[in-house]
Design a protein around this motif. Structure first.
Motif, PDB file in Angstrom:
ATOM      1  N   SER A  65       0.796  -1.222   0.000  1.00 31.10           N
ATOM      2  CA  SER A  65       0.000   0.000   0.000  1.00 31.10           C
ATOM      3  C   SER A  65       0.829   1.272   0.000  1.00 31.10           C
ATOM      4  O   SER A  65       0.320   2.341  -0.303  1.00 31.10           O
ATOM      5  CB  SER A  65      -0.955   0.018   1.193  1.00 31.10           C
ATOM      6  OG  SER A  65      -0.252  -0.115   2.416  1.00 31.10           O
TER       7      SER A  65
ATOM      8  N   GLY B 247      -9.117   6.289  -0.996  1.00 30.53           N
ATOM      9  CA  GLY B 247      -9.221   4.982  -1.624  1.00 30.53           C
ATOM     10  C   GLY B 247     -10.648   4.666  -2.007  1.00 30.53           C
ATOM     11  O   GLY B 247     -10.900   3.896  -2.942  1.00 30.53           O
ATOM     12  N   ALA B 248     -11.603   5.287  -1.313  1.00 28.82           N
ATOM     13  CA  ALA B 248     -13.014   5.063  -1.608  1.00 28.82           C
ATOM     14  C   ALA B 248     -13.362   5.534  -3.016  1.00 28.82           C
ATOM     15  O   ALA B 248     -14.150   4.893  -3.721  1.00 28.82           O
ATOM     16  CB  ALA B 248     -13.886   5.775  -0.576  1.00 28.82           C
TER      17      ALA B 248
ATOM     18  N   ALA C  48     -11.231   5.757  -5.573  1.00 30.68           N
ATOM     19  CA  ALA C  48     -10.592   4.827  -6.499  1.00 30.68           C
ATOM     20  C   ALA C  48     -11.369   3.523  -6.591  1.00 30.68           C
ATOM     21  O   ALA C  48     -11.521   2.939  -7.668  1.00 30.68           O
ATOM     22  CB  ALA C  48      -9.150   4.565  -6.061  1.00 30.68           C
ATOM     23  N   ALA C  49     -11.867   3.051  -5.450  1.00 29.95           N
ATOM     24  CA  ALA C  49     -12.623   1.801  -5.444  1.00 29.95           C
ATOM     25  C   ALA C  49     -13.946   1.948  -6.181  1.00 29.95           C
ATOM     26  O   ALA C  49     -14.443   0.997  -6.787  1.00 29.95           O
ATOM     27  CB  ALA C  49     -12.873   1.359  -4.000  1.00 29.95           C
TER      28      ALA C  49
ATOM     29  N   GLY D 203     -12.492   3.360 -10.159  1.00 24.63           N
ATOM     30  CA  GLY D 203     -11.226   2.897 -10.698  1.00 24.63           C
ATOM     31  C   GLY D 203     -10.454   3.980 -11.421  1.00 24.63           C
ATOM     32  O   GLY D 203     -10.572   5.171 -11.109  1.00 24.63           O
TER      33      GLY D 203
ATOM     34  N   GLY E  17      -8.056   7.479  -8.369  1.00 22.54           N
ATOM     35  CA  GLY E  17      -8.100   6.347  -9.297  1.00 22.54           C
ATOM     36  C   GLY E  17      -7.179   6.485 -10.489  1.00 22.54           C
ATOM     37  O   GLY E  17      -6.359   5.599 -10.765  1.00 22.54           O
TER      38      GLY E  17
END
Length: 478
Positions: free
Chosen positions: A263, A359-360, A362-363, A366, A447
């Motif tokens: 990470s 990260g949310a 990107a998740a 993407g 992302g």
């Protein structure tokens, strides 16, 4: 960087990439009767790429694809340009001439853009086999009755700025710390002609930027706060547009150390927002766009050493609000909040902030787009969305309902720096909204900013996302 030049004609020995329709006059390419027959036969089979290998040169003909929407057809041309770039690098071509048989300037520029962006490499730290891996393609010539020198110069500026952003994102923190990124912006300012002021730690302390100072407490390197301004005499806006970019030059997570495998491997990219706004300034200044823009970059690394801030700390921010810090890995919003608060002094028309924030985000979507939210009006959001389509850095609008702010309530401070287990991308945006009193758009580029493998004309690593988007926005917003 790849040079893009205007060409009035081409010779019989030049490598060619022709953009055409099925009805184009292919005799202009200097092909033999047999080669013309082969080409037309392939076109009848609905082949979009036709390659003709001659003794002295290679000729590639691309028949533009039809799409339901124009911006998708333009993106297909960029991708085709990237594909052709790969072919010519494969045969060690030093230059290629794009021949516009279709008579379409927009198509030709898009094709050239895809070639130039796809030709990027980051080899600054390679000491062995550099010549072996370095791309051969150095010059792209454009031969078109519809494309003028001004359009080519503009394309060169956009490409150069995007590649500068890629370089910055790809640099490791042992070169690009907070002090060095400010120096890079100063260098760009001198080259392009925009003003750059760098505030050191003493000045940051005098401004009581508690968020930036708190994140920096774990680092041996001092923070910086960079102010960039482009204000031409013919600026059409009375109030400036503000850009804010997250400048976390490396993120370990602080004492809330990133827990998952690998990470931290790409966390040099956590300053991609800073790279985007700085290189946008470079582009709009070189292009002399008639718009007054100010960019702000708070910069530091986030480490667990020294006297690092810890969960439970109460941080007093630049605007006087207090924040209960419950996660040191939610550091980006802490430094951005100070910058957004500082921006109030300019009474901006609009502020756009770019950050690899969650990260949310990107998740959720993407590498395929940018998460957006904020308080700006529909006209501004629509203009930005149109620009996202124009350059294929698409915008995904997330809800920004008031209820999300309730998740940031603290029992002992004005608010918390995290919102809980749900809607993390949105609560991060709502946190930042607390520090704005003007129209505001938050762009989470987590992302697409740094990718683990090449994707069309975007290379592995830093993509330079945001530069082309913002340049297009400022080209149309006025």
């Amino acid at each position: 960087m790849t040079a893009i030049k205007y060409s009035a004609s081409f010779s019989a020995v030049e490598h060619l990439a022709a953009i055409a329709t099925t009805k184009s006059d292919f005799t202009k390419l200097g092909l033999s009767r047999e080669e013309l027959g082969y080409l037309k036969g392939q076109i009848q089979k609905d082949e979009h790429f036709v390659t003709i290998n001659q003794y002295k040169r290679t000729v590639i003909v691309y028949i533009a694809e039809k799409k339901d929407e124009r911006f998708l057809a333009i993106e297909a041309l960029r991708r085709a340009g990237n594909k052709v770039c790969g072919v010519f690098n494969g045969i060690k071509a030093g230059s290629v001439t794009i021949v516009d048989l279709a008579g379409n300037a927009e198509d030709t520029i898009a094709f050239a853009e895809g070639m130039a962006l796809g030709n990027y490499q980051f080899l600054s730290h390679r000491t062995q086999d550099t010549k072996k891996v370095k791309h051969s393609l150095a010059t792209i010539n454009i031969q078109s009755r519809k494309v003028d020198r001004a359009q080519i110069q503009r394309l060169q500026i956009i490409v150069d700025a995007t590649l500068k952003a890629r370089d910055l994102v790809n640099e490791p923190v042992n070169y690009l710390n907070a002090v060095q990124i400010a120096a890079e912006f100063q260098k760009m300012g001198r080259e392009a002609g925009f003003k750059v002021d760098v505030l050191n730690k003493t000045k940051i302390e005098s401004l009581k930027m508690g968020g930036l100072l708190a994140v920096n407490r774990g680092s041996m390197d001092p923070p910086t706060f960079t102010i960039m301004e482009w204000k031409p005499g013919n600026a059409k806006n009375k109030k400036p547009y503000i850009l804010v970019g997250k400048g976390v030059v490396y993120d370990t997570g602080g004492v809330s150390l990133k827990p998952t495998a690998n990470s931290m491997d790409s966390m040099k990219c956590d300053m991609a927002g800073a790279a985007a706004v700085g290189c946008t300034m470079y582009a709009i200044a070189r292009a002399k766009l008639p718009v007054h823009v100010i960019s702000l970059v708070p910069a530091t690394d986030n480490r667990p050493g020294m006297n690092a801030y810890v969960p439970g700390d109460i941080i007093t921010m630049h605007n006087g609000m207090t924040v209960e810090m419950l996660n040191a890995d939610a550091e980006g919003r802490m430094i951005l909040a100070d910058a957004l608060s500082y921006a109030q002094k300019y009474n901006p028309e609009l502020a756009i902030e770019l950050s690899t924030l969650t990260g949310a985000a990107a998740a959720a979507i993407g590498k395929y787009g940018i998460v957006a939210m904020g308080t700006a009006d529909k006209k501004m959001n629509d203009t930005l969305t149109d620009s996202g389509n124009n350059v294929f850095e698409r915008i995904a609008q997330f809800p920004f309902w008031d209820e999300y702010a309730d998740l940031l309530k603290s029992d002992i401070a004005d608010l918390k720096n995290i919102g809980g287990s749900v809607a993390g991308a949105i609560t991060a945006g709502k946190f930042l909204q607390k520090f704005t009193k003007y129209p505001y758009i938050h762009l989470d580029i987590a992302g697409p900013a740094f990718i683990d493998s090449a994707y069309d004309y975007k290379p592995k690593g830093g993509t330079g996302v945001g530069v082309r988007l913002l340049f297009d926005f400022f080209s149309h917003v006025m």
